[in-house]
Scaffold this active site. Structure first.
Site, PDB file in Angstrom:
ATOM      1  N   ASP A   1       0.905  -1.045   0.236  1.00  0.00           N
ATOM      2  CA  ASP A   1       0.051  -0.019   0.190  1.00  0.00           C
ATOM      3  C   ASP A   1       0.852   1.269   0.128  1.00  0.00           C
ATOM      4  O   ASP A   1       1.840   1.223   0.435  1.00  0.00           O
ATOM      5  CB  ASP A   1      -0.806   0.130   1.226  1.00  0.00           C
TER       6      ASP A   1
HETATM    7  N1  URA Z   1      -1.475  -6.088   3.756  1.00  0.00           N
HETATM    8  C1  URA Z   1      -1.741  -4.630   3.794  1.00  0.00           C
HETATM    9  O1  URA Z   1      -2.796  -4.235   4.617  1.00  0.00           O
HETATM   10  N2  URA Z   1      -1.145  -3.837   3.157  1.00  0.00           N
HETATM   11  C2  URA Z   1      -0.012  -4.041   2.159  1.00  0.00           C
HETATM   12  O2  URA Z   1       0.620  -3.038   1.918  1.00  0.00           O
HETATM   13  C3  URA Z   1       0.377  -5.465   2.451  1.00  0.00           C
HETATM   14  C4  URA Z   1      -0.210  -6.163   3.287  1.00  0.00           C
END
Ligand code: URA
Length: 204
Positions: A74
């Site tokens: 993310d």
């Molecule tokens: N899980 C999440 O919530 N975000 C990420 O970036 C990776 C795994």
């Protein structure tokens, strides 16, 4: 130009002996490429985004059009991102059936309860999904921080797992993928090529 002739097809196959010239420069030996990158906050794992800088902007490579991510992070998450032009290799990392381990260092808004920890280890139901998450490994580091190792890669999985036990992730850092740890020498934003050995052992 491929072996002295202009080539218009992007799917033209070449072998290591083929001479490929791009914009007047020899491209060197063609072949798949593999990188590890320390993703900083504020970058998206996307090949093009109108609003945010993408992780590919951090690469000092002439050609990035053939590259993709072996698992995204993310925009607010940091840590290990693998980038490659080898689709078979990345498939071994992201295909659900392969159960490749991803380890995250998680910082939480609230203290993690013993029952919350136990539920996360066994599997929790994520909102709007019928199947609980696969069993996970959870190592408590402090009241509000832990290491979580999962073998799936569902959408926003880590954040949604902690939401399922009434908590909230305020910091998320990926420390490893399969047998590959993020190199301590890589500052946020830095990257390097993987060694042949690293390419081979990642999903072993
Ligand atoms: N899980 C999440 O919530 N975000 C990420 O970036 C990776 C795994």
């Amino acid at each position: 130009m491929v072996d002295g002739e202009t080539e218009k097809s992007t799917s033209r196959r070449v072998v290591p002996e083929t001479r490929v010239i791009l914009d007047g420069n020899e491209t060197g030996q063609p072949g798949p490429r593999y990188f590890m990158l320390h993703k900083p906050q504020g970058y998206v794992c996307s090949t093009g985004d109108p609003q945010h800088p993408t992780v590919l902007d951090l690469l000092d490579e002439e050609i990035t059009g053939d590259l993709h991510f072996a698992g995204r992070l993310d925009i607010d998450a940091t840590g290990l991102v693998l980038i490659t032009s080898d689709g078979q290799w990345s498939h071994r990392i992201v295909a659900p059936g392969r159960k490749c381990r991803k380890r995250y260092r998680v910082t939480l808004a609230d203290p993690l309860t013993a029952s919350g920890a136990e539920k996360l280890r066994q599997g929790v139901l994520l909102r709007n999904e019928p199947q609980p998450t696969q069993p996970a490994m959870l190592e408590i580091l402090a009241e509000r921080s832990c290491l979580l190792t999962i073998t799936e890669g569902r959408y926003h999985q880590v954040k949604r797992m902690f939401a399922a036990v009434g908590n909230r992730v305020i910091g998320l850092h990926r420390a490893s993928i399969g047998n590959l740890e993020l190199d301590d020498d890589l500052a946020p934003g830095a990257y390097r090529r993987l060694s042949l050995q690293e390419i081979e052992v990642v999903t072993r």
